[in-house]
Motif scaffolding. Structure first.
Motif, PDB file in Angstrom:
ATOM      1  N   CYS A   7      24.785  70.068  28.977  1.00  0.00           N
ATOM      2  CA  CYS A   7      24.694  71.528  28.849  1.00  0.00           C
ATOM      3  C   CYS A   7      25.936  71.974  28.088  1.00  0.00           C
ATOM      4  N   ASN A  56      28.940  68.177  38.981  1.00  0.00           N
ATOM      5  CA  ASN A  56      28.194  67.407  39.967  1.00  0.00           C
ATOM      6  C   ASN A  56      28.772  66.017  40.107  1.00  0.00           C
ATOM      7  N   PRO A  61      21.413  65.950  31.981  1.00  0.00           N
ATOM      8  CA  PRO A  61      20.736  66.344  30.742  1.00  0.00           C
ATOM      9  C   PRO A  61      21.692  66.906  29.704  1.00  0.00           C
ATOM     10  N   ARG A  91      28.697  72.677  29.095  1.00  0.00           N
ATOM     11  CA  ARG A  91      29.942  72.176  29.677  1.00  0.00           C
ATOM     12  C   ARG A  91      30.230  70.739  29.244  1.00  0.00           C
ATOM     13  N   THR A  92      29.259  70.106  28.620  1.00  0.00           N
ATOM     14  CA  THR A  92      29.358  68.675  28.347  1.00  0.00           C
ATOM     15  C   THR A  92      30.548  68.344  27.464  1.00  0.00           C
ATOM     16  N   MET A 148      27.795  61.438  33.578  1.00  0.00           N
ATOM     17  CA  MET A 148      27.831  62.889  33.767  1.00  0.00           C
ATOM     18  C   MET A 148      28.689  63.542  32.698  1.00  0.00           C
ATOM     19  N   GLY A 149      28.184  64.639  32.152  1.00  0.00           N
ATOM     20  CA  GLY A 149      28.918  65.328  31.109  1.00  0.00           C
ATOM     21  C   GLY A 149      30.180  66.001  31.606  1.00  0.00           C
TER      22      GLY A 149
HETATM   23  S1  SF4 Z   1      26.868  67.466  34.950  1.00  0.00           S
HETATM   24 FE1  SF4 Z   1      28.066  69.040  33.865  1.00  0.00          FE
HETATM   25  S2  SF4 Z   1      27.573  68.683  31.699  1.00  0.00           S
HETATM   26 FE2  SF4 Z   1      25.990  67.652  32.868  1.00  0.00          FE
HETATM   27  S3  SF4 Z   1      24.350  69.191  33.002  1.00  0.00           S
HETATM   28 FE3  SF4 Z   1      25.587  69.346  34.884  1.00  0.00          FE
HETATM   29  S4  SF4 Z   1      27.042  70.974  34.427  1.00  0.00           S
HETATM   30 FE4  SF4 Z   1      26.197  70.306  32.449  1.00  0.00          FE
END
Ligand code: SF4
Length: 663
Positions: A573, A607, A571, A575-576, A602-603
């Motif tokens: 966040c 994960n 989604p 960190r993206t 993935m941002g």
């Molecule tokens: S994968 Fe990284 S950027 Fe994407 S929601 Fe999770 S922590 Fe945030």
């Protein structure tokens, strides 16, 4: 019908031999047949409480840079105004954790008292700062005290125990700080980021996810700290549902009842994201599980709230729902095995679940009517073209079809209408239970009988058992009829009756979003447990194309029939590292024809590699403007400039032989 036997194998997540699988499902669910909410303890989070008799709380997460105070405050306000009751904000380091204070102060100064949740991965020092500022801290037991090296380590009992001592030392200060400040905690396991320790001993299984959380919960309990909420998220809905059920079972065995935060990670966007979320979250809500939910969509966070609200609100008045007499449970709710049925024509057994579209309310059916369900008639070529979402049957009620139907389509008609067309190829009758018992024989290769739980007496079951050409269309007249249909499946299974069953649901007076979410919940909850050889959804007020695409979306989200590309996109966040929505759009535009391929977007790496285990290809932000590409779990191209990354992804798909040209 080209899809025969193309369905993926049922997914099994083997448990270690020592693990006792309880067949008594009351050990995870208060009542499988009459809705009851699993009673959890109440956890106070600032001015609100989660669990107990409190309403199912709605939450989401900001996507702004946490160091940008004004942007984070503004987005939090938009979320709260949309109905978000808890606002989660990422705190990747101490700096962001410290900046939670001015964010909180600004919100309170503007009259917003929604509790804030700090999202922590890898950084205990950030968690310890945040615990003194916000109302709740989320930790990921897969990476709180472990730097992931993705190594398989052969732990002895002694070395495993030594690891647990190390974790206890690392985690205890946070527990004590939370206790001191009255700060709640979420122990949030992610399927994609289990520790090497857990992976080495349990694999990436639901059991591993549960054990990952339990290691941390036990430390909290030893310090008499109980303001805990627990989650078991995965992007695979089967894993997610099994993990939550196993968690509740484990808590019950250990005398715990911590509230549950439900979510499907990386659900994606649009209709697919809504369906996937509803299949996972809705299945558990139907079991009576869940105290707070977050729907993770690759959209603005405020767009998640109406979806979460629609899912949760359906259970507000659920106490008055119908009561179904309990039936012995013939399935293992912690594993997925499809109900064994005989093949009748191309329905049942190992055939992919079939889709029936309901045209019975139409006054006229023309070739153009079938465009919405995946059949396009080309006048110049005088032939039908099929899309990947072409339904298998249409039910026309009393209507007749006055044109030549596509060769892969079957037509189901009410008995009296069918009698006039019984010589036509691929036309089948639909009988009521009464008509079925009255008739001795039917000339069609297959016949459909519409039945509900109450019709399944011994005489009916015996007749179905002996009738090799029967297919049941399992109906319910209740808005909350999933448990009734589940009981009907169990009744047939307990009697050893292997008649194929199509689950039928009918909806009216719903918004389009409600239609999507409720149908995905009701039918997904059955399919997750291996129940059903097909689905029929009727919703006269919903555009036919939307109903058809929801039907295929539900089958895709339950992994029972793959008909399109799957996007496992986070989604986003704070960190993206790139624009998730725009990038997902670009990748979708180039790859949406790659049926069956799963692409993770993935941002960041939090994960990343773990989630790639469930994806065929991965596109992960690894630095500003830098993307790393994966083939399954393996890094293939590192630090690709963002401007070239989509082209490189396509090239990678080509190199691996998975590319097909658009027709
Ligand atoms: S994968 Fe990284 S950027 Fe994407 S929601 Fe999770 S922590 Fe945030």
């Amino acid at each position: 019908m080209a899809e025969v036997h193309e369905g993926r194998e049922a997914q099994h997540f083997p448990l270690p031999r020592c693990f006792f699988v309880p067949m008594d499902t009351s050990s995870y669910c208060p009542d499988l047949f009459s809705y009851k909410r699993y009673r959890t303890r109440t956890v106070k989070v600032g001015p609100i409480a989660i669990g107990g008799d409190n309403p199912i709380r709605l939450q989401s997460m900001t996507t702004t840079d946490t160091m940008d105070t004004e942007a984070t405050v503004a987005q939090s306000i938009r979320m709260i105004n949309a109905g978000c009751e808890l606002v989660r904000i990422t705190a990747p380091s101490k700096n962001e954790a410290e900046n939670l204070q001015p964010i909180k102060d600004a919100l309170r100064a503007r009259g917003y008292d929604a509790p804030l949740v700090a999202d922590i991965h890898f950084t205990p020092n950030a968690a310890e700062v945040a615990a003194g500022i916000v109302e709740k801290v989320r930790v990921n037991p897969g990476n709180y005290a472990d730097k992931k090296k993705f190594e398989e380590i052969d732990y002895t009992d002694e070395s495993y125990a030594a690891e647990l001592v190390r974790i206890r030392e690392r985690f205890t200060p946070l527990v004590l700080l939370c206790k001191q400040h009255g700060t709640a905690m979420r122990i949030g396991t992610n399927h994609g980021s289990l520790s090497d320790r857990i992976l080495s001993r349990y694999g990436d299984t639901p059991l591993g996810m549960v054990e990952s959380a339990m290691e941390f919960i036990r430390i909290c309990r030893d310090h008499d700290f109980h303001d805990i909420v627990v989650s078991m998220k995965a992007s695979n809905t089967l894993v997610m549902v099994q993990a939550y059920r196993l968690l509740v079972h484990t808590m019950m065995m250990d005398g715990m009842n911590y509230p549950l935060h439900l979510g499907v990670t990386e659900a994606g966007d649009g209709e697919d994201g809504r369906i996937k979320s509803a299949v996972g979250i809705g299945t558990l809500l139907e079991d009576g599980l869940g105290d707070t939910i977050r729907v993770s969509l690759t959209e603005d966070p405020e767009a998640e709230i109406p979806v979460a609200a629609a899912l949760a609100n359906r259970y507000l008045k659920r106490g008055s729902a119908i009561a179904i007499s309990p039936v012995p449970v013939p399935i293992n709710p912690f594993d997925h095995t499809r109900r064994h049925t005989r093949a009748t024509a191309q329905i049942g057994d190992r055939n992919v679940p079939r889709v029936i579209m309901d045209y019975s309310q139409r006054s006229e059916i023309t070739p153009a009517s079938l465009f919405a369900v995946g059949y396009h008639y080309s006048v110049p070529l005088d032939k039908w073209n099929l899309s990947d979402l072409a339904c298998d049957f249409i039910y026309t009620g009393k209507n007749a079809i006055s044109f030549e139907i596509p060769g892969t389509l079957g037509v189901i008609q009410d008995l009296d209408a069918w009698t006039k067309n019984s010589s036509l190829d691929r036309h089948y009758p639909l009988l009521s239970g009464h008509e079925y018992l009255q008739q001795n024989d039917h000339s069609a290769a297959i016949h459909f009988i519409t039945l509900s739980l109450n019709d399944l007496n011994n005489a009916m079951i015996q007749r179905l058992h002996n009738d090799q050409r029967a297919v049941v269309l399992l109906a319910t007249s209740h808005a909350h009829g999933m448990a009734e249909q589940r009981a009907a499946f169990f009744t047939l299974m307990n009697a050893g009756c292997e008649v194929p069953v199509i689950s039928a649901r009918s909806y009216s007076n719903l918004t389009e979003d409600e239609f999507t979410l409720y149908s995905a919940t009701d039918l997904g909850a059955l399919l997750i447990d291996g129940l059903g050889d097909g689905i029929m959804i009727s919703s006269p007020q919903t555009p036919m194309q939307r109903v058809n695409s929801a039907a295929f979306g539900i089958l895709q989200a339950t992994r029972t029939r793959i008909s399109k590309t799957e996007y496992i996109s986070c989604p986003s966040c704070g960190r993206t590292l790139f624009d998730l929505q725009e990038t997902t759009g670009k990748i979708r535009a180039r790859t949406s024809h790659l049926k069956g391929i799963k692409i993770g977007i993935m941002g960041c790496i939090v994960n990343g590699p773990g989630e790639m285990a469930d994806a065929d290809y991965g596109y992960v932000g690894t630095g500003p403007g830098k993307i790393t590409l994966y083939k399954e779990k393996n890094v293939v191209k590192k630090n690709v400039p963002e401007a070239q990354a989509v082209d490189e992804l396509i090239a990678l798909i080509r190199e691996n032989g998975d590319w097909v040209e658009v027709d």
